[in-house]
Write a protein that holds these residues in place. Structure first.
Motif, mmCIF file in Angstrom:
data_model
loop_
_atom_site.group_PDB
_atom_site.id
_atom_site.type_symbol
_atom_site.label_atom_id
_atom_site.label_comp_id
_atom_site.label_asym_id
_atom_site.label_seq_id
_atom_site.Cartn_x
_atom_site.Cartn_y
_atom_site.Cartn_z
ATOM 1 N N GLY A 37 -6.731 2.061 2.589
ATOM 2 C CA GLY A 37 -6.110 1.131 1.650
ATOM 3 C C GLY A 37 -6.214 -0.325 2.066
ATOM 4 O O GLY A 37 -5.666 -1.207 1.401
ATOM 5 N N ILE B 273 0.874 -1.176 0.000
ATOM 6 C CA ILE B 273 0.000 0.000 0.000
ATOM 7 C C ILE B 273 0.908 1.221 0.000
ATOM 8 O O ILE B 273 1.696 1.415 0.930
ATOM 9 C CB ILE B 273 -0.915 0.028 1.241
ATOM 10 N N VAL C 31 -3.835 4.600 5.492
ATOM 11 C CA VAL C 31 -3.484 3.174 5.390
ATOM 12 C C VAL C 31 -4.715 2.302 5.636
ATOM 13 O O VAL C 31 -4.887 1.272 4.994
ATOM 14 C CB VAL C 31 -2.297 2.796 6.298
#
Length: 136
Positions: free
Chosen positions: A67, A29, A64
Motif C-alpha cells: 500500500g 492505508i 502495508v
C-alpha cells in the motif's frame, strides 16, 4: 507526518501497545485481516500461536508495503484469536511487538473468536496505517 503515542493519565500501563496514537497529516492505508498463509496458501506454524503470529505479522508488513507504507506506519491493529486463553497474551503481544520499535507500538484490540475463515488458522490481524504523503 507527526505521530504521538499516548497513554491517558490514570490508565493502567499497557503491555506491548499504546492506548492512543494521534496523527497529523498523512495518507491512510487500510489493512485487511492477515493470517499465517504462505504464498501457496499453506498455514505456517500449524497449532503454534507464536509461529502463526509471526507469519501473520510478516504478511501484514508485506500488505502495508504494498500500500506504499512501512510497518512503522501502522497505528492501529485488531487481533482475532481462535479459542483465546489469557495465558496466550504475552506470547501473542510479545511476538507482535518484535515488529515495532517500543516507543512506536500501535493500538491493539484483541478479540477471542470461535473460528476464522479456514480450519487451522489461530490468529488474524488487520489494521490501519498512516503514511507520509508521497511515501512509496
Amino acid at each position: 507526518m507527526k505521530k504521538s503515542y499516548l497513554n491517558p493519565p490514570g490508565s493502567p500501563a499497557p503491555k506491548s501497545y499504546h492506548h492512543v496514537v494521534a496523527t497529523e497529516g498523512g495518507r491512510i492505508i487500510f489493512l485487511s485481516g492477515q493470517v499465517s498463509f504462505d504464498s501457496d496458501r499453506k498455514i505456517v506454524g500449524e497449532n503454534d500461536i507464536v509461529a502463526q503470529t509471526r507469519q501473520t505479522m510478516r504478511n501484514l508488513k508485506a500488505a502495508v508495503e504494498t500500500g506504499g507504507g512501512q510497518i512503522s506506519d501502522i497505528v492501529q491493529i485488531t487481533t482475532h484469536v481462535v479459542d483465546y486463553d489469557p495465558s496466550q497474551l504475552n506470547d501473542i503481544t510479545g511476538t507482535i511487538a518484535e515488529f515495532f520499535q517500543p516507543e512506536c507500538l500501535p493500538t491493539n484490540t484483541l478479540v477471542g473468536v470461535t473460528s476464522l475463515s479456514t480450519d487451522g488458522l489461530l490468529i488474524e490481524i488487520g489494521g490501519m496505517a498512516i503514511a507520509e504523503v508521497g511515501q512509496s
